[in-house]
Design an enzyme around this catalytic site. Structure first.
Site, PDB file in Angstrom:
ATOM      1  N   GLN A 200       0.877  -1.033  -0.085  1.00  0.00           N
ATOM      2  CA  GLN A 200      -0.008  -0.106   0.054  1.00  0.00           C
ATOM      3  C   GLN A 200       0.874   1.279   0.110  1.00  0.00           C
ATOM      4  OE1 GLN A 200      -3.454  -0.678   0.054  1.00  0.00           O
ATOM      5  NE2 GLN A 200      -2.632  -2.368  -0.818  1.00  0.00           N
ATOM      6  N   ALA A 241     -12.070   2.941   3.735  1.00  0.00           N
ATOM      7  CA  ALA A 241     -10.817   2.155   3.068  1.00  0.00           C
ATOM      8  C   ALA A 241     -10.035   2.733   1.932  1.00  0.00           C
ATOM      9  CB  ALA A 241     -11.546   0.911   2.410  1.00  0.00           C
ATOM     10  N   HIS A 242      -9.226   2.083   1.667  1.00  0.00           N
ATOM     11  CA  HIS A 242      -8.176   2.800   0.775  1.00  0.00           C
ATOM     12  C   HIS A 242      -8.629   3.430  -0.496  1.00  0.00           C
ATOM     13  CE1 HIS A 242      -6.982  -1.650  -1.141  1.00  0.00           C
ATOM     14  NE2 HIS A 242      -8.363  -1.318  -1.362  1.00  0.00           N
ATOM     15  N   ASN A 243      -8.370   4.594  -0.631  1.00  0.00           N
ATOM     16  CA  ASN A 243      -8.614   5.373  -2.153  1.00  0.00           C
ATOM     17  C   ASN A 243      -9.883   5.839  -2.180  1.00  0.00           C
ATOM     18  OD1 ASN A 243      -6.449   2.832  -3.059  1.00  0.00           O
ATOM     19  ND2 ASN A 243      -5.863   5.033  -3.798  1.00  0.00           N
TER      20      ASN A 243
END
Length: 352
Positions: A200, A241-243
């Site tokens: 990540q 969460a990511h992005n």
């Protein structure tokens, strides 16, 4: 220590019209039922009018239509709750610790600390991190390598800001917040090889005036960054969460989960325990009622809801069985429509 000001001074703060004695000293805010002659309360809705009629408050914030029910000095405003928030900040300012680094804290030699920074006990500030003017980092926090905390922001305790993450000005991070944990990224290998972790590499970028409740977690981006815009407010135990990208002034209530690569627009209001799937867009100005499940994009502003209300268990069991029969019922109806449509067509031909 609580501040002590007059009604007139508070009225000037919130642009209120004073009806009554503006010289009354006010020491604190209180509920209508719990107020004394040196407290100010507020009446925000008609259901509180009985409390208003019986209050002993020194002053009350209210709308003009509720003025006749007020037995004490009134501050007439358009939005009593907003005025209350501003007055509460004035009368009950959050204590600010003294500037300096606690002896038990560990601060890297090359970390940059602005004027008036306070670093609490057992906190770690890693190499290359920077803390702006007046930043307060409470006990047990960790500011990762190369992270930046903007002017006037506060990390209240046991907060982690991961490496290279950026926090804007005047943000408040409540205990247990984690900004910049790894996103949940795994690639499945063949056979028994199992799951392979995907690095990540992105950051978390947080704007100004953001408030993150206790135990909020925000994952760093997989390649690009996770972005939380100015004025966003996240309640306790929200997971981002990511992005994910969240637009300005959006507010999200507790226990909500937003899956990866989803974009949420500006000025949205999202109720508690909502679940939002990944890789979708939600328009500006969307309201999601509590416990809503969002499985696809929402392209227009407005209010949306999907949860089922609680039912007696016997009724719920019957409805659950019926739900599993919907596909069969749909097919039967389609067959009937086809048969009836054919019959109508045949009759029409015969009439001709």
């Amino acid at each position: 220590m609580n501040q002590r000001v007059t009604v007139n001074e508070l009225a000037a703060l919130v642009a209120a019209e004073v009806v009554g004695d503006g010289s009354t000293p006010i020491h604190r805010v209180a509920t209508l039922a719990g107020a004394d002659g040196h407290a100010i309360g507020f009446c925000g809705a008609p259901r509180y009018l009985d409390h208003l009629r019986r209050t002993d408050a020194g002053a009350v914030l209210l709308r003009r239509e509720h003025l006749d029910a007020c037995p004490t000095t009134a501050l007439v405003v358009a939005d009593p709750y907003l005025a209350y928030a501003r007055i509460a900040e004035r009368l009950h300012p959050r204590p600010v610790p003294d500037a300096g680094v606690h002896p038990t804290a560990v601060v890297a030699e090359d970390a940059a600390l602005g004027q008036g920074v306070s670093v609490g006990p057992h906190t770690v500030v890693d190499t290359g991190a920077s803390l702006g003017r007046g930043v307060v980092v409470g006990p047990g926090c960790h500011v990762g390598a190369g992270a930046h905390i903007g002017d006037g922001s506060r990390l209240l305790g046991r907060v982690t800001v991961g490496e290279r993450c950026i926090l804007g000005r005047r943000a408040v991070l409540h205990p247990g917040v984690v900004v910049g944990s790894d996103g949940f990224g795994f690639a499945r290998g063949p056979g028994a090889e199992g799951w392979h972790k995907v690095p990540q590499l992105g950051r978390v970028i947080i704007g100004d005036d953001v408030d993150l409740g206790a135990n909020v977690t925000i994952d760093r981006g997989a390649i690009d960054d996770t972005v939380i815009a100015d004025g966003v407010k996240l309640d306790n135990q929200v997971h981002i969460a990511h992005n994910v990208r969240i637009g300005e002034r959006t507010i999200i209530a507790g226990n909500t989960v937003v899956a990866g690569s989803t974009t949420i627009g500006r000025d949205c209001m999202i109720g508690g325990s909502t679940a939002i799937t990944g890789h979708i867009d939600i328009a500006d100005g969307v309201t999601l009622m509590g416990m809503t499940g969002v499985t696809g994009p929402i392209r227009e502003s407005g209010a949306y809801a999907s949860p089922l209300p609680a039912q007696p268990v016997r009724q719920w069991r019957r409805n659950t069985v019926r739900f599993t029969q919907l596909d069969d019922l749909f097919r039967r109806v389609k067959r009937l429509e086809t048969v009836q449509g054919g019959a109508v067509a045949t009759n029409s031909d015969r009439d001709d």
